[in-house]
Design a protein around this motif. Structure first.
Motif, PDB file in Angstrom:
ATOM      1  N   VAL A 165       0.817  -1.174   0.077  1.00 28.80           N
ATOM      2  CA  VAL A 165       0.030   0.277  -0.240  1.00 28.80           C
ATOM      3  C   VAL A 165       0.893   1.206  -0.004  1.00 28.80           C
ATOM      4  N   LEU A 166       0.717   2.011  -0.837  1.00 31.26           N
ATOM      5  CA  LEU A 166       1.688   3.429  -1.079  1.00 31.26           C
ATOM      6  C   LEU A 166       0.675   4.627  -1.429  1.00 31.26           C
ATOM      7  N   PRO A 167       1.088   5.697  -1.007  1.00 34.07           N
ATOM      8  CA  PRO A 167       0.194   6.923  -1.518  1.00 34.07           C
ATOM      9  C   PRO A 167       1.027   7.272  -2.933  1.00 34.07           C
ATOM     10  N   GLN A 168       0.331   8.216  -3.635  1.00 36.13           N
ATOM     11  CA  GLN A 168       0.762   9.006  -4.642  1.00 36.13           C
ATOM     12  C   GLN A 168       1.813   9.905  -3.917  1.00 36.13           C
ATOM     13  N   PRO A 169       2.839  10.624  -4.726  1.00 36.54           N
ATOM     14  CA  PRO A 169       3.141  10.039  -5.984  1.00 36.54           C
ATOM     15  C   PRO A 169       4.137   8.951  -6.338  1.00 36.54           C
ATOM     16  N   TYR A 170       4.177   8.444  -4.899  1.00 35.45           N
ATOM     17  CA  TYR A 170       5.014   7.193  -4.876  1.00 35.45           C
ATOM     18  C   TYR A 170       4.622   6.008  -5.776  1.00 35.45           C
ATOM     19  N   VAL A 171       3.396   5.848  -5.910  1.00 33.70           N
ATOM     20  CA  VAL A 171       2.638   5.030  -6.725  1.00 33.70           C
ATOM     21  C   VAL A 171       3.281   5.098  -8.332  1.00 33.70           C
ATOM     22  N   THR A 172       3.344   6.324  -8.712  1.00 36.20           N
ATOM     23  CA  THR A 172       3.468   6.686 -10.009  1.00 36.20           C
ATOM     24  C   THR A 172       5.116   6.389 -10.352  1.00 36.20           C
ATOM     25  N   VAL A 173       5.889   6.779  -9.188  1.00 34.84           N
ATOM     26  CA  VAL A 173       7.455   6.214  -9.414  1.00 34.84           C
ATOM     27  C   VAL A 173       7.611   5.003  -9.491  1.00 34.84           C
ATOM     28  N   VAL A 174       6.884   4.326  -8.622  1.00 38.78           N
ATOM     29  CA  VAL A 174       7.290   2.616  -8.486  1.00 38.78           C
ATOM     30  C   VAL A 174       6.687   1.799  -9.501  1.00 38.78           C
ATOM     31  N   THR A 175       5.534   2.248 -10.172  1.00 36.11           N
ATOM     32  CA  THR A 175       5.052   1.694 -11.475  1.00 36.11           C
ATOM     33  C   THR A 175       5.789   2.108 -12.711  1.00 36.11           C
ATOM     34  N   SER A 176       6.486   3.039 -12.589  1.00 39.36           N
ATOM     35  CA  SER A 176       7.341   3.349 -13.752  1.00 39.36           C
ATOM     36  C   SER A 176       8.538   2.817 -13.680  1.00 39.36           C
ATOM     37  N   GLN A 177       9.087   2.476 -12.484  1.00 38.21           N
ATOM     38  CA  GLN A 177      10.580   1.984 -12.404  1.00 38.21           C
ATOM     39  C   GLN A 177      10.612   0.449 -12.031  1.00 38.21           C
ATOM     40  N   VAL A 178       9.756  -0.216 -11.388  1.00 42.73           N
ATOM     41  CA  VAL A 178       9.825  -1.600 -11.032  1.00 42.73           C
ATOM     42  C   VAL A 178       9.089  -2.423 -11.999  1.00 42.73           C
ATOM     43  N   PRO A 179       9.716  -3.333 -12.723  1.00 41.93           N
ATOM     44  CA  PRO A 179       9.005  -3.902 -13.790  1.00 41.93           C
ATOM     45  C   PRO A 179       7.944  -5.047 -13.249  1.00 41.93           C
ATOM     46  N   GLY A 180       6.749  -4.892 -13.944  1.00 44.81           N
ATOM     47  CA  GLY A 180       5.780  -5.737 -13.605  1.00 44.81           C
ATOM     48  C   GLY A 180       4.866  -5.011 -12.478  1.00 44.81           C
TER      49      GLY A 180
END
Length: 356
Positions: free
Chosen positions: A214-229
């Motif tokens: 469970v993460l808040p924005q904008p961390y969600v955007t960073v993680v989904t753009s950097q972590v494959p899958g």
């Protein structure tokens, strides 16, 4: 023959990228920072708004993160002489930097976490430092993120380990409330492991195939753009709306010192109108708003800000609708821990302009 790099090396690279991208969201505990000069290409208002009230200086304290994304249009207008009042905005790293300024009368308006506004009301009601909440500026920013494609409802978390931050604060209370609404006991049906910082959560997502967090924005955007899958599987604002249709999941609010609102009622109402316009600008022009968000130091990169705006639920809600949404949300927090809202639900006078 090309050899595949060991997974730990790949993970270290991803975590390094995440740490660099997120550094600006984890620091900022020093003195208040004036917003950086913003690009002149984004102009929320072409001309100054008509002024019904005497031009007034309004001192506004805000926080880095989604709660300030809706303010950047107003900040840009103020910086370029287009605002109808003298809006003096400072952006801070933590709420602990803002609260003394409210209590000492050094700021007039503050953008704060919703539950902290209730706590502040409980501590100041009946004193010269009393505050009211004037608007909701951010709905929920929490998302369930997974590396994979197995989660479509909270019920799918049964038997899983979920990483999160915010133990003893609103992320824990919100998550546990929503899990219970889906028939899950967080102490027996799944394991919620609370880590100290979002970067730690991101590292687990990068290192563990199938990890859930469970993460808040904008961390969600960073993680989904950097972590494959990695993908944002669930928006907890939507999950809350299904479970609690009579209220809303709220992250941030606009608080005003009651004395200031009484002494400068017309000017404050004009500020609220300008702020509502600024929020509309952020949502309708995310590319331009993203540039301003990054320039103000709210999010470290314009591309991250632009991508994060839709999932950050930047909004403007005032009046009776604000009171209804907040009262239900505060009720859930009070049931989880009365101290989360200052010991008891706020009185009716807490809600500025919410008379039926």
């Amino acid at each position: 023959m090309t050899r595949r790099a060991p997974r730990r090396t790949a993970v270290a690279a991803v975590v390094g990228l995440l740490a660099g991208a997120l550094t600006g969201l984890l620091t900022g505990c020093g003195p208040a920072a004036e917003p950086a000069a913003s690009p002149t290409t984004a102009t929320p208002a072409a001309d100054p708004q008509p002024v019904a009230a005497e031009r007034t200086t309004i001192r506004i304290a805000s926080l880095r993160g989604p709660t300030t994304m809706g303010l950047v249009g107003l900040m840009d207008d103020a910086a370029h002489g287009r605002a109808r009042h003298d809006y003096q905005v400072t952006v801070h790293g933590t709420a602990d930097e803002v609260l003394p300024q409210i209590l000492q009368g050094q700021v007039d308006v503050a953008l704060l976490p919703a539950n902290l506004a209730a706590v502040l009301r409980a501590r100041t009601v009946g004193t010269p430092a009393a505050v009211q909440v004037a608007a909701i500026n951010t709905l929920g920013v929490l998302h369930v993120v997974e590396v994979g494609d197995t989660v479509s409802t909270l019920a799918d978390l049964r038997g899983r380990t979920v990483y999160s931050t915010g133990k003893g604060t609103t992320p824990q209370w919100v998550l546990e409330h929503l899990l219970a609404a889906h028939g899950l006991d967080p102490t027996t049906d799944l394991t919620v492991q609370y880590l100290s910082e979002p970067t730690e959560v991101a590292a687990r997502l990068a290192a563990e195939p199938g990890a859930v967090a469970v993460l808040p924005q904008p961390y969600v955007t960073v993680v989904t753009s950097q972590v494959p899958g990695a993908r944002a599987a669930l928006d907890l604002t939507d999950v809350w709306a299904d479970a609690e249709p009579s209220s809303q999941l709220v992250t941030g609010v606009v608080v005003v010192r009651t004395q200031f609102a009484e002494d400068h009622a017309a000017a404050f109402d004009e500020f609220l109108a300008d702020y509502a316009d600024s929020t509309a600008f952020t949502n309708e022009h995310p590319d331009d708003a993203g540039e301003l968000v990054a320039a103000a130091g709210i999010v470290p990169a314009a591309a991250v800000a632009t991508a994060a705006i839709p999932g950050s639920h930047v909004t403007y809600v005032d009046g009776p609708a604000m009171r209804t949404a907040l009262a239900g949300y505060y009720g859930v927090l009070r049931d989880a821990d009365p101290a989360a809202v200052g010991g008891a639900l706020p009185d009716d006078d807490f809600y500025y302009g919410a008379d039926d």
